[in-house]
Scaffold this motif. Sequence first.
Motif, PDB file in Angstrom:
ATOM      1  N   ASN A 133      58.530  21.973  26.200  1.00 39.24           N
ATOM      2  CA  ASN A 133      57.434  22.431  27.049  1.00 39.24           C
ATOM      3  C   ASN A 133      57.010  21.358  28.047  1.00 39.24           C
ATOM      4  O   ASN A 133      56.614  21.674  29.173  1.00 39.24           O
ATOM      5  N   LEU A 181      57.714  22.754  36.473  1.00 38.23           N
ATOM      6  CA  LEU A 181      56.773  23.659  37.147  1.00 38.23           C
ATOM      7  C   LEU A 181      55.709  22.899  37.925  1.00 38.23           C
ATOM      8  O   LEU A 181      55.028  23.480  38.775  1.00 38.23           O
ATOM      9  N   ALA A 202      53.206  25.667  32.178  1.00 41.88           N
ATOM     10  CA  ALA A 202      54.207  25.625  31.106  1.00 41.88           C
ATOM     11  C   ALA A 202      53.647  26.238  29.824  1.00 41.88           C
ATOM     12  O   ALA A 202      54.354  26.959  29.113  1.00 41.88           O
ATOM     13  N   CYS A 239      51.413  28.554  29.681  1.00 46.32           N
ATOM     14  CA  CYS A 239      51.366  30.003  29.934  1.00 46.32           C
ATOM     15  C   CYS A 239      52.736  30.634  29.708  1.00 46.32           C
ATOM     16  O   CYS A 239      52.858  31.654  29.030  1.00 46.32           O
ATOM     17  N   VAL A 240      53.778  30.002  30.238  1.00 48.52           N
ATOM     18  CA  VAL A 240      55.136  30.513  30.064  1.00 48.52           C
ATOM     19  C   VAL A 240      55.507  30.494  28.582  1.00 48.52           C
ATOM     20  O   VAL A 240      56.089  31.452  28.060  1.00 48.52           O
ATOM     21  N   SER A 241      55.152  29.419  27.884  1.00 47.95           N
ATOM     22  CA  SER A 241      55.454  29.301  26.455  1.00 47.95           C
ATOM     23  C   SER A 241      54.794  30.425  25.660  1.00 47.95           C
ATOM     24  O   SER A 241      55.435  31.067  24.818  1.00 47.95           O
ATOM     25  N   PHE A 258      53.754  33.308  26.842  1.00 50.49           N
ATOM     26  CA  PHE A 258      54.319  34.592  27.253  1.00 50.49           C
ATOM     27  C   PHE A 258      55.645  34.838  26.547  1.00 50.49           C
ATOM     28  O   PHE A 258      55.887  35.931  26.024  1.00 50.49           O
ATOM     29  N   ALA A 259      56.511  33.822  26.519  1.00 53.90           N
ATOM     30  CA  ALA A 259      57.801  33.958  25.837  1.00 53.90           C
ATOM     31  C   ALA A 259      57.582  34.217  24.345  1.00 53.90           C
ATOM     32  O   ALA A 259      58.249  35.075  23.744  1.00 53.90           O
TER      33      ALA A 259
END
Length: 149
Positions: A24, A31, A37, A39-41, A43-44
């Motif tokens: 991350n 990013l 990061a 947020c992406v973590s 979401f995934a």
Amino acid sequence: MAAFLWALLGIAAGACIAIQAPINALLGRGLGMPVAAACVSFFAGALVLALVVLVTAAVEGRAPDWRGADAWLYFAGGALGTVYVTTAIFLTPRIGAAAVMAFAVSGQLMAGILLDRIGFLGMAMREISLGRIAGAMLLVAGALLIRLY
């Protein structure tokens, strides 16, 4: 034998957290924003968990009772998780994965001792003993040694 397997599962989960932090952190650098990061973590993770829920529900032949929990519980765990994930993304490149994990585990243990003492959210109450305090202090000392030396 079961206790040994549970311990291994806990160790594996801890290893995933340690591996997640530098991944991350690298994503955050790519990013340009640690919060992005995180947020992406999340979401995934939400996508993976949604798939697990769907498969589990199909296998068990039942669906989750989405109305069964208090509304604030839908937000609280994830909100607390964002503090950990974002902090780990920010700190890992600065102090290293081992130090981040050591301090995180120290914080988890100290909070756990307090939560046990007050019986947080209906958990069984456990007294704060000299052994528990000593164990927590040794863990904090170990975290400091990992960071400083």
